[in-house]
Design a protein around this motif. Structure first.
Motif, PDB file in Angstrom:
ATOM      1  N   ALA A  95       6.137  25.232 -40.506  1.00 42.28           N
ATOM      2  CA  ALA A  95       4.850  25.567 -39.897  1.00 42.28           C
ATOM      3  C   ALA A  95       3.734  25.598 -40.939  1.00 42.28           C
ATOM      4  CB  ALA A  95       4.943  26.909 -39.188  1.00 42.28           C
ATOM      5  N   VAL A  96       4.002  26.235 -42.093  1.00 45.00           N
ATOM      6  CA  VAL A  96       2.988  26.321 -43.146  1.00 45.00           C
ATOM      7  C   VAL A  96       2.575  24.932 -43.604  1.00 45.00           C
ATOM      8  CG1 VAL A  96       2.619  26.964 -45.558  1.00 45.00           C
ATOM      9  CG2 VAL A  96       3.611  28.615 -43.973  1.00 45.00           C
ATOM     10  N   THR A  97       3.543  24.034 -43.801  1.00 47.58           N
ATOM     11  CA  THR A  97       3.235  22.678 -44.249  1.00 47.58           C
ATOM     12  C   THR A  97       2.330  21.962 -43.247  1.00 47.58           C
ATOM     13  OG1 THR A  97       5.346  22.517 -45.419  1.00 47.58           O
ATOM     14  CG2 THR A  97       4.225  20.453 -44.889  1.00 47.58           C
ATOM     15  N   CYS A  98       2.631  22.112 -41.977  1.00 40.64           N
ATOM     16  CA  CYS A  98       1.821  21.448 -40.945  1.00 40.64           C
ATOM     17  C   CYS A  98       0.423  22.049 -40.861  1.00 40.64           C
ATOM     18  CB  CYS A  98       2.522  21.543 -39.594  1.00 40.64           C
ATOM     19  SG  CYS A  98       4.060  20.601 -39.483  1.00 40.64           S
ATOM     20  N   TRP A 156       4.712  27.139 -22.272  1.00 38.16           N
ATOM     21  CA  TRP A 156       5.812  27.428 -21.357  1.00 38.16           C
ATOM     22  C   TRP A 156       7.066  27.921 -22.078  1.00 38.16           C
ATOM     23  CZ3 TRP A 156       6.284  28.535 -16.508  1.00 38.16           C
ATOM     24  CH2 TRP A 156       5.321  28.116 -15.592  1.00 38.16           C
ATOM     25  N   GLY A 157       6.986  28.083 -23.402  1.00 40.48           N
ATOM     26  CA  GLY A 157       8.121  28.624 -24.152  1.00 40.48           C
ATOM     27  C   GLY A 157       9.182  27.596 -24.485  1.00 40.48           C
ATOM     28  N   ASN A 158       8.794  26.333 -24.602  1.00 42.89           N
ATOM     29  CA  ASN A 158       9.747  25.278 -24.952  1.00 42.89           C
ATOM     30  C   ASN A 158       9.247  24.518 -26.173  1.00 42.89           C
ATOM     31  OD1 ASN A 158      11.724  23.327 -25.018  1.00 42.89           O
ATOM     32  ND2 ASN A 158      11.700  22.979 -22.812  1.00 42.89           N
ATOM     33  N   PRO A 159       9.209  25.178 -27.342  1.00 48.03           N
ATOM     34  CA  PRO A 159       8.672  24.522 -28.537  1.00 48.03           C
ATOM     35  C   PRO A 159       9.513  23.356 -29.028  1.00 48.03           C
ATOM     36  CG  PRO A 159       9.666  26.631 -29.103  1.00 48.03           C
ATOM     37  CD  PRO A 159       9.622  26.567 -27.607  1.00 48.03           C
ATOM     38  N   ARG A 160      10.807  23.343 -28.684  1.00 48.36           N
ATOM     39  CA  ARG A 160      11.651  22.233 -29.134  1.00 48.36           C
ATOM     40  C   ARG A 160      11.156  20.915 -28.547  1.00 48.36           C
ATOM     41  NH1 ARG A 160      18.148  21.288 -28.070  1.00 48.36           N
ATOM     42  NH2 ARG A 160      18.282  19.356 -29.249  1.00 48.36           N
ATOM     43  N   VAL A 161      10.867  20.905 -27.251  1.00 46.65           N
ATOM     44  CA  VAL A 161      10.338  19.695 -26.621  1.00 46.65           C
ATOM     45  C   VAL A 161       8.964  19.370 -27.208  1.00 46.65           C
ATOM     46  CG1 VAL A 161       9.553  18.687 -24.446  1.00 46.65           C
ATOM     47  CG2 VAL A 161      11.650  20.048 -24.506  1.00 46.65           C
ATOM     48  N   ALA A 162       8.166  20.395 -27.467  1.00 48.94           N
ATOM     49  CA  ALA A 162       6.844  20.183 -28.049  1.00 48.94           C
ATOM     50  C   ALA A 162       6.950  19.482 -29.400  1.00 48.94           C
ATOM     51  CB  ALA A 162       6.117  21.520 -28.198  1.00 48.94           C
ATOM     52  N   VAL A 163       7.911  19.888 -30.223  1.00 48.53           N
ATOM     53  CA  VAL A 163       8.094  19.251 -31.528  1.00 48.53           C
ATOM     54  C   VAL A 163       8.381  17.765 -31.354  1.00 48.53           C
ATOM     55  CG1 VAL A 163       9.643  19.108 -33.516  1.00 48.53           C
ATOM     56  CG2 VAL A 163       8.788  21.330 -32.762  1.00 48.53           C
ATOM     57  N   SER A 195       6.293  27.387 -35.681  1.00 48.08           N
ATOM     58  CA  SER A 195       6.204  28.840 -35.831  1.00 48.08           C
ATOM     59  C   SER A 195       6.742  29.550 -34.589  1.00 48.08           C
ATOM     60  CB  SER A 195       4.753  29.265 -36.098  1.00 48.08           C
ATOM     61  OG  SER A 195       3.928  28.994 -34.980  1.00 48.08           O
ATOM     62  N   ALA A 196       6.543  28.935 -33.414  1.00 44.25           N
ATOM     63  CA  ALA A 196       7.083  29.517 -32.192  1.00 44.25           C
ATOM     64  C   ALA A 196       8.605  29.521 -32.205  1.00 44.25           C
ATOM     65  CB  ALA A 196       6.581  28.751 -30.971  1.00 44.25           C
ATOM     66  N   HIS A 197       9.185  28.661 -33.043  1.00 40.09           N
ATOM     67  CA  HIS A 197      10.633  28.576 -33.179  1.00 40.09           C
ATOM     68  C   HIS A 197      11.130  29.366 -34.387  1.00 40.09           C
ATOM     69  CE1 HIS A 197      14.330  26.933 -31.743  1.00 40.09           C
ATOM     70  NE2 HIS A 197      13.761  25.902 -31.138  1.00 40.09           N
ATOM     71  N   GLY A 198      10.211  30.061 -35.080  1.00 36.85           N
ATOM     72  CA  GLY A 198      10.601  30.840 -36.245  1.00 36.85           C
ATOM     73  C   GLY A 198      10.847  30.003 -37.482  1.00 36.85           C
ATOM     74  N   MET A 199      10.351  28.770 -37.509  1.00 34.00           N
ATOM     75  CA  MET A 199      10.565  27.875 -38.651  1.00 34.00           C
ATOM     76  C   MET A 199       9.297  27.881 -39.499  1.00 34.00           C
ATOM     77  SD  MET A 199      12.449  24.946 -36.381  1.00 34.00           S
ATOM     78  CE  MET A 199      12.794  23.879 -37.761  1.00 34.00           C
ATOM     79  N   LEU A 236      -2.816  17.196 -34.054  1.00 36.72           N
ATOM     80  CA  LEU A 236      -1.377  17.036 -33.832  1.00 36.72           C
ATOM     81  C   LEU A 236      -0.578  17.828 -34.862  1.00 36.72           C
ATOM     82  CD1 LEU A 236      -1.004  13.240 -32.911  1.00 36.72           C
ATOM     83  CD2 LEU A 236      -1.350  15.215 -31.415  1.00 36.72           C
ATOM     84  N   TRP A 237      -1.047  17.831 -36.117  1.00 33.29           N
ATOM     85  CA  TRP A 237      -0.357  18.605 -37.146  1.00 33.29           C
ATOM     86  C   TRP A 237      -0.475  20.106 -36.866  1.00 33.29           C
ATOM     87  CZ3 TRP A 237       2.963  16.537 -40.400  1.00 33.29           C
ATOM     88  CH2 TRP A 237       2.854  15.185 -40.711  1.00 33.29           C
ATOM     89  N   PHE A 238      -1.647  20.527 -36.411  1.00 30.19           N
ATOM     90  CA  PHE A 238      -1.835  21.930 -36.079  1.00 30.19           C
ATOM     91  C   PHE A 238      -0.872  22.357 -34.969  1.00 30.19           C
ATOM     92  CE2 PHE A 238      -3.689  24.928 -33.051  1.00 30.19           C
ATOM     93  CZ  PHE A 238      -3.865  26.040 -33.847  1.00 30.19           C
ATOM     94  N   ALA A 239      -0.814  21.559 -33.898  1.00 31.05           N
ATOM     95  CA  ALA A 239       0.063  21.895 -32.773  1.00 31.05           C
ATOM     96  C   ALA A 239       1.525  21.862 -33.196  1.00 31.05           C
ATOM     97  CB  ALA A 239      -0.175  20.931 -31.609  1.00 31.05           C
ATOM     98  N   LEU A 240       1.884  20.916 -34.063  1.00 26.29           N
ATOM     99  CA  LEU A 240       3.262  20.856 -34.549  1.00 26.29           C
ATOM    100  C   LEU A 240       3.594  22.107 -35.352  1.00 26.29           C
ATOM    101  CD1 LEU A 240       5.922  19.307 -34.848  1.00 26.29           C
ATOM    102  CD2 LEU A 240       4.910  18.100 -36.811  1.00 26.29           C
TER     103      LEU A 240
END
Length: 299
Positions: free
Chosen positions: A260-263, A219-226, A252-256, A243-247
């Motif tokens: 993302a690579v670490t997760c 839904w385009g709300n990665p902040r809540v997802a994190v 990555s959806a937030h440009g971080m 859970l690590w994959f989704a995190l």
């Protein structure tokens, strides 16, 4: 928010060593950045990868059939359970030849075709079964899975809906297929609905955080997802790789990208150590995670 602990992983040979300080620093940096920004990115769900399912919806007890067809069918089921593919296909074909309207034989043979990476043949058998019995729930389920593997996600969802409407008991065994088809179709409403259903049915399962978090990503709300996913990682001593994959995907959806690579790397390490939770998200979990790592590193 409390930072997630490092997952307790068995690391044979030292292959999968995830540094606790690195993970905490990366996640801390990610949370600090997230606290002061709102994403403008509207991600779209990745297409459902194609792989043959390992499970086929159970077939009902065969209806009375001529003696000449039933022994072939029973022999085919015995061969199927023993993993003797050619024997199973040959026996089911003989049963269908003896009785062309033998619905259960079409469904059983379609399941074998799916397991042999032949979704078109499986779809043909599902359609043949439905031509005889349009209200056969397992036949609709078989048709939906064949369509999903073929990448026809919208049609697959309709077939799954029909199967569950005819037999509500199929909802649980078809949940993964419905979820992957919803991702493939970009049906965000369906993802929200399914995530709620899973949470209600499995209130103590840490995987529920994946479903809820992924729905927010879609839904385009990665902040809540994190926030949801970090909570899920903190809840259990050995958080699943899913859970690590989704995190990682939420970051990555937030440009971080560093976070993302670490997760993603953590998820890959867990998968290589025997964690199978990523199978719930993808037919090719390790390959997909590796591609996400490469994409994040390339940014």
């Amino acid at each position: 928010l409390v930072l997630p602990r490092e997952p307790a992983i068995s690391r044979p040979g030292g292959i999968c060593q995830v540094m606790s300080d690195r993970l905490r620093q990366v996640l801390l940096l990610g949370l600090v950045v997230l606290a002061g920004c709102v994403s403008q990115h509207q991600p779209t769900p990745s297409a459902s990868p194609l792989r043959l399912p390992t499970r086929v919806p159970p077939t009902p007890t065969p209806t009375p059939t001529p003696v000449s067809a039933l022994p072939y069918y029973e022999a085919g089921r015995a061969c199927q359970e023993a993993g003797e593919t050619e024997c199973a296909l040959r026996s089911f074909a003989l049963a269908i030849e003896a009785q062309p309207d033998f619905v259960e034989a079409y469904i059983a043979r379609g399941g074998v075709y799916l397991a042999q990476a032949q979704p078109k043949e499986a779809l043909a058998d599902a359609d043949a079964a439905l031509a005889v019995d349009p209200s056969n729930a397992p036949a609709h389920a078989l048709r939906g899975e064949a369509l999903r593997v073929l990448g026809r996600s919208y049609q697959a969802l309709k077939a799954f809906d029909r199967a569950v409407a005819l037999d509500p008991a199929l909802a649980e065994p078809l949940f993964r297929s419905q979820w992957l088809a919803a991702i493939g179709a970009g049906d965000n409403d369906r993802l929200i609905k399914l995530s709620r259903e899973y949470g209600e049915a499995h209130p103590d399962d840490s995987v529920r955080h994946y479903y809820r978090g992924w729905a927010f990503i879609a839904w385009g709300n990665p902040r809540v997802a994190v926030e949801i996913l970090i909570k899920g990682i903190e809840e259990v001593p050995d958080p699943p790789g899913l859970l690590w994959f989704a995190l990682g995907y939420a970051y990555s959806a937030h440009g971080m990208w560093q976070e993302a690579v670490t997760c993603f790397e953590t998820a890959i390490c867990l998968a290589r150590s025997g964690d199978t939770s990523l199978d719930l998200h993808s037919d090719h979990p390790v390959a997909d995670s590796r591609n996400d790592v490469w994409s994040a590193r390339a940014i």
